[in-house]
Design a protein around this motif. Structure first.
Motif, PDB file in Angstrom:
ATOM      1  N   HIS A 181      92.217  53.985  29.028  1.00  0.00           N
ATOM      2  CA  HIS A 181      91.913  53.699  27.622  1.00  0.00           C
ATOM      3  C   HIS A 181      91.010  52.469  27.518  1.00  0.00           C
ATOM      4  O   HIS A 181      90.012  52.473  26.794  1.00  0.00           O
ATOM      5  CB  HIS A 181      93.203  53.501  26.831  1.00  0.00           C
ATOM      6  CG  HIS A 181      92.985  53.120  25.403  1.00  0.00           C
ATOM      7  ND1 HIS A 181      92.475  54.005  24.475  1.00  0.00           N
ATOM      8  CD2 HIS A 181      93.175  51.949  24.753  1.00  0.00           C
ATOM      9  CE1 HIS A 181      92.362  53.391  23.313  1.00  0.00           C
ATOM     10  NE2 HIS A 181      92.786  52.149  23.457  1.00  0.00           N
ATOM     11  N   ARG A 182      91.363  51.431  28.243  1.00  0.00           N
ATOM     12  CA  ARG A 182      90.567  50.193  28.239  1.00  0.00           C
ATOM     13  C   ARG A 182      89.170  50.450  28.796  1.00  0.00           C
ATOM     14  O   ARG A 182      88.173  50.000  28.226  1.00  0.00           O
ATOM     15  CB  ARG A 182      91.298  49.148  29.067  1.00  0.00           C
ATOM     16  CG  ARG A 182      90.669  47.805  29.091  1.00  0.00           C
ATOM     17  CD  ARG A 182      91.586  46.880  29.855  1.00  0.00           C
ATOM     18  NE  ARG A 182      91.005  45.579  30.021  1.00  0.00           N
ATOM     19  CZ  ARG A 182      91.533  44.623  30.733  1.00  0.00           C
ATOM     20  NH1 ARG A 182      92.683  44.819  31.331  1.00  0.00           N
ATOM     21  NH2 ARG A 182      90.944  43.474  30.848  1.00  0.00           N
ATOM     22  N   THR A 194      87.534  53.292  28.867  1.00  0.00           N
ATOM     23  CA  THR A 194      86.797  54.116  27.904  1.00  0.00           C
ATOM     24  C   THR A 194      86.291  53.271  26.740  1.00  0.00           C
ATOM     25  O   THR A 194      85.148  53.429  26.304  1.00  0.00           O
ATOM     26  CB  THR A 194      87.688  55.258  27.391  1.00  0.00           C
ATOM     27  OG1 THR A 194      88.141  56.026  28.504  1.00  0.00           O
ATOM     28  CG2 THR A 194      86.943  56.160  26.424  1.00  0.00           C
ATOM     29  N   CYS A 195      87.110  52.357  26.259  1.00  0.00           N
ATOM     30  CA  CYS A 195      86.689  51.482  25.155  1.00  0.00           C
ATOM     31  C   CYS A 195      85.531  50.586  25.575  1.00  0.00           C
ATOM     32  O   CYS A 195      84.579  50.381  24.808  1.00  0.00           O
ATOM     33  CB  CYS A 195      87.859  50.630  24.668  1.00  0.00           C
ATOM     34  SG  CYS A 195      89.100  51.570  23.760  1.00  0.00           S
ATOM     35  N   ILE A 196      85.588  50.053  26.774  1.00  0.00           N
ATOM     36  CA  ILE A 196      84.505  49.207  27.275  1.00  0.00           C
ATOM     37  C   ILE A 196      83.213  50.008  27.376  1.00  0.00           C
ATOM     38  O   ILE A 196      82.149  49.562  26.921  1.00  0.00           O
ATOM     39  CB  ILE A 196      84.879  48.600  28.641  1.00  0.00           C
ATOM     40  CG1 ILE A 196      86.001  47.575  28.468  1.00  0.00           C
ATOM     41  CG2 ILE A 196      83.670  47.959  29.307  1.00  0.00           C
ATOM     42  CD1 ILE A 196      86.622  47.139  29.771  1.00  0.00           C
ATOM     43  N   ALA A 217      82.415  52.781  25.810  1.00  0.00           N
ATOM     44  CA  ALA A 217      81.961  53.164  24.471  1.00  0.00           C
ATOM     45  C   ALA A 217      81.285  51.991  23.774  1.00  0.00           C
ATOM     46  O   ALA A 217      80.246  52.157  23.109  1.00  0.00           O
ATOM     47  CB  ALA A 217      83.130  53.673  23.644  1.00  0.00           C
ATOM     48  N   GLY A 218      81.841  50.801  23.918  1.00  0.00           N
ATOM     49  CA  GLY A 218      81.224  49.613  23.333  1.00  0.00           C
ATOM     50  C   GLY A 218      79.865  49.315  23.926  1.00  0.00           C
ATOM     51  O   GLY A 218      78.919  48.966  23.208  1.00  0.00           O
ATOM     52  N   THR A 253      82.274  41.938  27.276  1.00  0.00           N
ATOM     53  CA  THR A 253      82.615  42.834  28.380  1.00  0.00           C
ATOM     54  C   THR A 253      83.310  42.072  29.503  1.00  0.00           C
ATOM     55  O   THR A 253      84.328  42.515  30.036  1.00  0.00           O
ATOM     56  CB  THR A 253      81.351  43.534  28.914  1.00  0.00           C
ATOM     57  OG1 THR A 253      80.723  44.236  27.846  1.00  0.00           O
ATOM     58  CG2 THR A 253      81.680  44.503  30.032  1.00  0.00           C
ATOM     59  N   THR A 283      86.818  41.173  28.707  1.00  0.00           N
ATOM     60  CA  THR A 283      87.719  42.321  28.732  1.00  0.00           C
ATOM     61  C   THR A 283      88.014  42.759  30.160  1.00  0.00           C
ATOM     62  O   THR A 283      89.154  43.068  30.501  1.00  0.00           O
ATOM     63  CB  THR A 283      87.102  43.494  27.950  1.00  0.00           C
ATOM     64  OG1 THR A 283      86.794  43.056  26.640  1.00  0.00           O
ATOM     65  CG2 THR A 283      88.058  44.664  27.873  1.00  0.00           C
TER      66      THR A 283
END
Length: 132
Positions: free
Chosen positions: A74-75, A77-79, A81-82, A116, A119
């Protein structure tokens, strides 16, 4: 991708990487033939992006199959996508001249890099803060 390559190397399964790279090369050729006549250099850029993404995805999934790592998908994928959103927003020019556009985009690029990094590896930012 480097971690995936190391897993394939340690597991003595480098032949899998060969097929992943061949598939990515074939995809690149097909996409280039389809997109360059339509979109020119932008089509070539899209083709290379899609083919290298497919290679990276194939390497990561193949390595996960050989040696499963506990990843926070999940993390991750979020990175990704951002970063994709930032790339899309920074693609068009922000000003009439390239130099001005670059100078306007520079703070946004630095902000994306810091976000980035914080994170992915928050300890790296703590290290940089301690050095001052």
């Amino acid at each position: 991708i480097h971690l995936a390559n190391a897993i394939f190397l340690l597991m003595k399964r480098l032949e899998h990487t060969l097929w992943i790279w061949i598939a990515g090369g074939i995809l690149s050729i097909i996409l280039n033939m389809a997109l360059i006549p339509i979109s020119g250099i932008l089509g070539a850029a899209i083709s290379q992006t899609v083919s290298f993404f497919s290679i990276a995805l194939g390497m990561v999934l193949g390595a996960q199959h050989l040696y499963p790592l506990q990843l926070n998908w999940h993390r991750l994928t979020c990175i990704l996508a951002g970063m994709l959103l930032a790339a899309i927003l920074m693609f068009p020019p922000w000003a009439d001249t390239p130099t001005t556009s670059l100078l306007l985009k520079l703070p946004a690029g630095i902000a994306v890099a810091v976000a980035t990094l914080s994170t992915i590896a928050p300890e790296a930012l703590h290290f940089l803060r301690r050095r001052k």
